[in-house]
Design a protein around this motif. Structure first.
Motif, PDB file in Angstrom:
ATOM      1  N   LEU A 387      28.237 -44.195  10.196  1.00 48.27           N
ATOM      2  CA  LEU A 387      27.332 -45.242   9.563  1.00 48.27           C
ATOM      3  C   LEU A 387      27.805 -46.508   9.676  1.00 48.27           C
ATOM      4  O   LEU A 387      27.297 -47.588   9.912  1.00 48.27           O
ATOM      5  CB  LEU A 387      26.688 -44.573   8.434  1.00 48.27           C
ATOM      6  N   VAL A 388      28.971 -46.524   9.165  1.00 54.37           N
ATOM      7  CA  VAL A 388      29.699 -47.674   8.823  1.00 54.37           C
ATOM      8  C   VAL A 388      30.097 -48.414  10.415  1.00 54.37           C
ATOM      9  O   VAL A 388      29.809 -49.592  10.492  1.00 54.37           O
ATOM     10  CB  VAL A 388      31.087 -47.511   8.423  1.00 54.37           C
ATOM     11  N   ASN A 389      30.572 -47.610  11.275  1.00 51.52           N
ATOM     12  CA  ASN A 389      30.485 -48.056  12.389  1.00 51.52           C
ATOM     13  C   ASN A 389      29.418 -48.729  13.171  1.00 51.52           C
ATOM     14  O   ASN A 389      29.551 -49.809  13.915  1.00 51.52           O
ATOM     15  CB  ASN A 389      31.296 -46.988  13.573  1.00 51.52           C
ATOM     16  N   TYR A 390      28.284 -48.057  13.065  1.00 45.71           N
ATOM     17  CA  TYR A 390      26.951 -48.542  13.492  1.00 45.71           C
ATOM     18  C   TYR A 390      26.715 -49.871  12.885  1.00 45.71           C
ATOM     19  O   TYR A 390      26.105 -50.724  13.714  1.00 45.71           O
ATOM     20  CB  TYR A 390      26.098 -47.303  13.362  1.00 45.71           C
ATOM     21  N   LEU A 391      26.851 -49.914  11.541  1.00 45.12           N
ATOM     22  CA  LEU A 391      26.464 -51.140  10.828  1.00 45.12           C
ATOM     23  C   LEU A 391      27.187 -52.340  11.378  1.00 45.12           C
ATOM     24  O   LEU A 391      26.632 -53.533  11.572  1.00 45.12           O
ATOM     25  CB  LEU A 391      26.248 -50.926   9.396  1.00 45.12           C
ATOM     26  N   GLN A 392      28.670 -52.260  11.394  1.00 38.49           N
ATOM     27  CA  GLN A 392      29.560 -53.384  11.870  1.00 38.49           C
ATOM     28  C   GLN A 392      29.236 -53.653  13.447  1.00 38.49           C
ATOM     29  O   GLN A 392      29.134 -54.705  13.865  1.00 38.49           O
ATOM     30  CB  GLN A 392      30.792 -52.675  11.445  1.00 38.49           C
ATOM     31  N   GLY A 393      28.899 -52.554  14.289  1.00 37.80           N
ATOM     32  CA  GLY A 393      28.829 -52.800  15.696  1.00 37.80           C
ATOM     33  C   GLY A 393      27.490 -53.404  15.915  1.00 37.80           C
ATOM     34  O   GLY A 393      27.592 -54.210  16.991  1.00 37.80           O
ATOM     35  N   CYS A 394      26.501 -52.842  15.542  1.00 40.31           N
ATOM     36  CA  CYS A 394      25.017 -53.193  15.963  1.00 40.31           C
ATOM     37  C   CYS A 394      24.427 -54.294  14.954  1.00 40.31           C
ATOM     38  O   CYS A 394      23.703 -55.246  15.801  1.00 40.31           O
ATOM     39  CB  CYS A 394      24.249 -51.915  15.829  1.00 40.31           C
ATOM     40  N   PHE A 395      24.821 -54.100  13.861  1.00 34.50           N
ATOM     41  CA  PHE A 395      24.081 -54.946  12.864  1.00 34.50           C
ATOM     42  C   PHE A 395      24.590 -56.368  12.658  1.00 34.50           C
ATOM     43  O   PHE A 395      24.190 -57.391  13.005  1.00 34.50           O
ATOM     44  CB  PHE A 395      23.457 -54.301  11.538  1.00 34.50           C
ATOM     45  N   PHE A 396      25.800 -56.216  11.837  1.00 34.92           N
ATOM     46  CA  PHE A 396      26.464 -57.300  11.257  1.00 34.92           C
ATOM     47  C   PHE A 396      27.797 -57.470  11.891  1.00 34.92           C
ATOM     48  O   PHE A 396      28.987 -56.987  11.330  1.00 34.92           O
ATOM     49  CB  PHE A 396      26.409 -57.032   9.743  1.00 34.92           C
ATOM     50  N   ALA A 397      27.903 -58.313  12.971  1.00 32.73           N
ATOM     51  CA  ALA A 397      29.024 -58.527  13.710  1.00 32.73           C
ATOM     52  C   ALA A 397      30.108 -59.377  13.194  1.00 32.73           C
ATOM     53  O   ALA A 397      31.386 -59.515  13.068  1.00 32.73           O
ATOM     54  CB  ALA A 397      28.867 -59.048  14.807  1.00 32.73           C
ATOM     55  N   GLU A 398      29.670 -60.199  11.876  1.00 29.94           N
ATOM     56  CA  GLU A 398      30.424 -60.906  11.098  1.00 29.94           C
ATOM     57  C   GLU A 398      31.230 -60.381  10.042  1.00 29.94           C
ATOM     58  O   GLU A 398      31.972 -60.818   9.301  1.00 29.94           O
ATOM     59  CB  GLU A 398      29.689 -62.097  10.443  1.00 29.94           C
ATOM     60  N   ALA A 399      30.766 -59.051   9.623  1.00 30.11           N
ATOM     61  CA  ALA A 399      31.583 -58.089   8.797  1.00 30.11           C
ATOM     62  C   ALA A 399      32.365 -57.198   9.270  1.00 30.11           C
ATOM     63  O   ALA A 399      32.578 -56.805  10.304  1.00 30.11           O
ATOM     64  CB  ALA A 399      30.289 -57.153   8.027  1.00 30.11           C
ATOM     65  N   SER A 400      33.377 -56.995   8.511  1.00 29.39           N
ATOM     66  CA  SER A 400      34.533 -55.939   8.713  1.00 29.39           C
ATOM     67  C   SER A 400      34.102 -54.558   8.348  1.00 29.39           C
ATOM     68  O   SER A 400      32.930 -54.261   7.805  1.00 29.39           O
ATOM     69  CB  SER A 400      35.759 -56.309   8.101  1.00 29.39           C
ATOM     70  N   SER A 401      34.661 -53.532   9.054  1.00 35.04           N
ATOM     71  CA  SER A 401      34.439 -52.045   8.836  1.00 35.04           C
ATOM     72  C   SER A 401      34.823 -51.801   7.242  1.00 35.04           C
ATOM     73  O   SER A 401      34.096 -51.096   6.486  1.00 35.04           O
ATOM     74  CB  SER A 401      35.110 -51.287   9.652  1.00 35.04           C
ATOM     75  N   HIS A 402      35.739 -52.520   6.864  1.00 35.73           N
ATOM     76  CA  HIS A 402      36.033 -52.335   5.450  1.00 35.73           C
ATOM     77  C   HIS A 402      34.913 -52.773   4.710  1.00 35.73           C
ATOM     78  O   HIS A 402      34.428 -52.132   3.598  1.00 35.73           O
ATOM     79  CB  HIS A 402      37.304 -52.880   5.081  1.00 35.73           C
ATOM     80  N   GLN A 403      34.374 -54.028   4.945  1.00 34.80           N
ATOM     81  CA  GLN A 403      33.182 -54.385   3.918  1.00 34.80           C
ATOM     82  C   GLN A 403      32.104 -53.554   4.150  1.00 34.80           C
ATOM     83  O   GLN A 403      31.137 -53.280   3.295  1.00 34.80           O
ATOM     84  CB  GLN A 403      32.801 -55.935   4.553  1.00 34.80           C
ATOM     85  N   MET A 404      31.740 -53.033   5.344  1.00 36.22           N
ATOM     86  CA  MET A 404      30.546 -51.971   5.749  1.00 36.22           C
ATOM     87  C   MET A 404      30.841 -50.809   4.785  1.00 36.22           C
ATOM     88  O   MET A 404      29.960 -50.181   4.305  1.00 36.22           O
ATOM     89  CB  MET A 404      30.308 -51.919   6.963  1.00 36.22           C
ATOM     90  N   THR A 405      32.038 -50.383   4.541  1.00 35.60           N
ATOM     91  CA  THR A 405      32.364 -49.141   4.030  1.00 35.60           C
ATOM     92  C   THR A 405      31.962 -49.433   2.352  1.00 35.60           C
ATOM     93  O   THR A 405      31.445 -48.691   1.797  1.00 35.60           O
ATOM     94  CB  THR A 405      33.788 -48.907   4.054  1.00 35.60           C
ATOM     95  N   GLU A 406      32.361 -50.581   2.046  1.00 37.23           N
ATOM     96  CA  GLU A 406      32.138 -51.055   0.529  1.00 37.23           C
ATOM     97  C   GLU A 406      30.576 -50.976   0.443  1.00 37.23           C
ATOM     98  O   GLU A 406      30.157 -50.168  -0.663  1.00 37.23           O
ATOM     99  CB  GLU A 406      32.419 -52.503   0.450  1.00 37.23           C
ATOM    100  N   LEU A 407      29.962 -51.564   1.213  1.00 38.33           N
ATOM    101  CA  LEU A 407      28.269 -51.279   1.100  1.00 38.33           C
ATOM    102  C   LEU A 407      28.039 -49.958   1.065  1.00 38.33           C
ATOM    103  O   LEU A 407      27.173 -49.620   0.129  1.00 38.33           O
ATOM    104  CB  LEU A 407      27.775 -51.979   2.298  1.00 38.33           C
ATOM    105  N   VAL A 408      28.118 -48.941   1.949  1.00 37.65           N
ATOM    106  CA  VAL A 408      27.608 -47.623   2.134  1.00 37.65           C
ATOM    107  C   VAL A 408      28.270 -46.852   0.924  1.00 37.65           C
ATOM    108  O   VAL A 408      27.223 -46.053   0.386  1.00 37.65           O
ATOM    109  CB  VAL A 408      28.230 -47.039   3.440  1.00 37.65           C
ATOM    110  N   ASP A 409      29.355 -47.211   0.059  1.00 35.96           N
ATOM    111  CA  ASP A 409      30.068 -46.480  -0.902  1.00 35.96           C
ATOM    112  C   ASP A 409      29.117 -46.769  -1.927  1.00 35.96           C
ATOM    113  O   ASP A 409      29.096 -46.084  -3.101  1.00 35.96           O
ATOM    114  CB  ASP A 409      31.505 -46.983  -1.068  1.00 35.96           C
ATOM    115  N   THR A 410      28.553 -47.742  -2.066  1.00 39.37           N
ATOM    116  CA  THR A 410      27.558 -48.041  -3.380  1.00 39.37           C
ATOM    117  C   THR A 410      26.341 -47.011  -3.397  1.00 39.37           C
ATOM    118  O   THR A 410      25.705 -47.071  -4.621  1.00 39.37           O
ATOM    119  CB  THR A 410      26.844 -49.400  -3.195  1.00 39.37           C
ATOM    120  N   TYR A 411      26.233 -46.364  -2.514  1.00 35.77           N
ATOM    121  CA  TYR A 411      25.117 -45.385  -2.274  1.00 35.77           C
ATOM    122  C   TYR A 411      25.718 -43.872  -2.786  1.00 35.77           C
ATOM    123  O   TYR A 411      24.990 -42.939  -2.253  1.00 35.77           O
ATOM    124  CB  TYR A 411      24.336 -45.330  -0.931  1.00 35.77           C
TER     125      TYR A 411
END
Length: 569
Positions: A387-411
């Protein structure tokens, strides 16, 4: 015919519900005179409709990929008794077919279905007016101006028939006029790229909507409407469009010729501000280059000029060579409104935070499980890392994988994430394949639910005296797989079903707002407080209505609010 026998004929507007055209329309010499034309209409069961009325010149040939042009010639008699032509739809690609079939297999009795095929043409810039039977130019009824959804890539005015909604207004003593606008979508209306930016021809679909609003201001009085009492409303991409219309030209929502405000209130159903990369970003440029290549224009000295000159079929095919909303990419859309320094001068979240939008009373709402419908199409995203790779690769190119991991971890993680995922409140049920509920929660929140809350927070800070209300649709709670998913609200509004309580509640509150700029009435059993005052939402269940504090999933919301600058689609 098999459901997908001819993919080119299916707009696949799963977000917009079933097409509900009423049989037995009759034409009793029903006409309305407008500027430069006479419009013929049709009537049935107390409702009159005037379909496919042109509001701009046909955007064909040299007018393709240019801003809409006003009609200057006399049109004579317009036949508004048939069906309005749809703008060209994004055609599903062969590689998306498996995902589409997955989606169809899960739809079942969800109330979200595929409409009947409709004819398409570049000559599609029309409005349809629906009004109570017997309305005259003296009545000055309030107007609900509707922008259809479909991910900015599919959809048209005929996806939903407003006749039942109009009849409801008659029944409760609040008659109104419904105006629906066709606008260019996908690459016809939202082609990005540096050349597009240089020529100043970005966000054409938004400019189409704006000219449709100006047509309404100029002509709706002839149909019995009040041009000073126009409320703009949209669902899904239409809802995002409503915010964009509020933010267009930094909030200037006046008629370009008369200077009069084009609307005095706004309703956003499942969509508000949508942060986006600029029209000339690297991601946007890749979309442009893909279309140019597919159209055979790569070697042209002026590729944009070449795109205007290729035949319709070639350009339509080129536009559809990119993933649509019914693909693995989902809502990581190829075509959508992007800041261009001209119409949308900055990314929408910046315009919202800085108060650069029309300050009108507004209602904002979402469905409880916005992300479920969208998250069926990525069956292989079975782990959090996926999911992290999908969000960073498809949706939010300006974000890093670390940042997307932080987002997903809030759930939360593991089984706790499954139990707390969407459809919400269903425990471990509905995990149709690993990762589904986690993905549904994250995408539904970051695109729709919590983005709505953030806009309301910005609004309350910038304009505390401008009233706003918020709601949550939970009327399909417990429905298998999807819950109350994206697009669930089309059935209560347009068909009067889904649940009787939801239809009656939502319609009544909306028409209260259309009439008085307040969704409440003195005899309401459940008062609906302003959001800025209480930070509560009206929650609409299948058989009851209550209030819910708009503070759920606070960790995710705080992360989104702190990191909004990297969440550009």
């Amino acid at each position: 015919m098999h459901l997908f026998q001819d993919l080119s004929m299916w707009p696949l507007v799963v977000y917009q519900g079933v097409l509900n055209r009423l049989p037995g329309w009759t034409n009793d010499n029903l006409t309305v005179s407008i500027q430069g034309a006479t419009v013929q209409g049709r009537s049935t069961n107390g409702v009159e409709a005037f379909t496919g009325i042109p509001y701009a010149q046909a955007p064909v040939k040299n007018l393709r990929l240019r801003p809409p042009q006003r009609i200057t010639q006399e049109l004579g008699t317009i036949d508004g008794t048939g069906h309005a032509m749809a703008c060209p739809q994004q055609k599903p690609r062969q590689e998306d077919f498996a995902g589409i079939m997955d989606l169809m297999s899960f739809l079942g009795d969800s109330g979200v279905t595929v409409p009947v095929p409709t004819e398409q043409s570049e000559d599609c810039l029309t409005v349809t007016v629906t009004r109570p039977g017997g309305t005259t130019s003296l009545d000055r009824l309030p107007v609900l101006f509707y922008v259809h959804g479909g991910g900015f890539e599919i959809g048209c005015t005929e996806d939903n028939d407003p006749a039942d909604f109009v009849r409801y207004g008659i029944d409760i003593g609040k008659p109104f006029i419904f105006v629906a606008v066709n606008y260019r979508i996908n690459g016809f209306g939202f082609l990005p790229g540096q050349r597009v930016a240089d020529e100043g021809v970005a966000n054409l679909g938004l400019l189409d909507q704006r000219l449709g609003l100006e047509w309404t201001a100029d002509n709706i009085a002839s149909f019995g409407g009040d041009p000073d009492k126009v409320t703009i409303w949209g669902i899904s991409a239409g809802s995002i469009s409503v915010f964009d219309q509020m933010a267009l030209n930094n909030g200037n929502h006046s008629h370009s010729l008369t200077g009069r405000p084009l609307f005095h209130a706004a309703i956003m159903s499942s969509g508000s501000m949508t942060p986006a990369e600029s029209v000339s970003s690297e991601k946007a440029e890749r979309v442009y280059e893909r279309v140019v290549q597919a159209a055979g224009c790569s070697e042209a000295a002026n590729s944009l000029k070449c795109l205007r000159e290729v035949d319709y079929e070639t350009f339509h095919h080129a536009v559809s060579s990119l993933p649509g909303p019914l693909s693995y990419n989902g809502l990581a859309l190829s075509y959508l409104p992007r800041p261009d320094g001209k119409t949308l001068q900055e990314s929408p979240e910046i315009l919202a935070r800085e108060g650069k939008y029309a300050t009108v009373p507004m209602i904002l709402g979402t469905m409880e499980d916005e992300g479920t419908l969208i998250s069926v199409l990525q069956r292989n995203l079975t782990t959090t890392d996926h999911l992290v790779n999908y969000l960073q690769g498809c949706f939010f190119a300006e974000a890093s994988s670390h940042q997307m991991t932080e987002l997903v971890d809030t759930y939360a993680q593991g089984q706790a994430c499954v139990e707390n995922g969407s459809p919400f409140g269903t425990g471990s049920a509905n995990e149709i394949f690993p990762g589904f509920k986690e993905r549904s929660a994250v995408i539904g929140d970051v695109i729709f639910i919590l983005m709505r809350r953030l806009f309301l927070k910005y609004s309350a800070a910038a304009y505390p005296d401008v009233p706003s209300w918020s709601y949550m649709g939970s009327f399909n709670k417990g429905a298998p797989v999807f819950g109350t998913t994206h697009g669930s609200d089309t059935a209560p509004f347009f068909n009067g079903n889904g649940t009787v309580h939801a239809a009656e509640t939502l319609r009544r509150h909306f028409l209260n707002f259309v009439y008085s700029l307040d969704p409440n009435e003195s005899d309401d059993r459940q008062s609906w407080p302003r959001w800025a005052t209480s930070q509560e939402q009206l929650r609409v269940f299948a058989s009851e209505t209550s209030l819910i504090v708009d503070g759920y999933r606070s960790r995710a919301f705080e992360w989104i609010a702190d990191n909004i600058g990297i969440l550009h689609v």
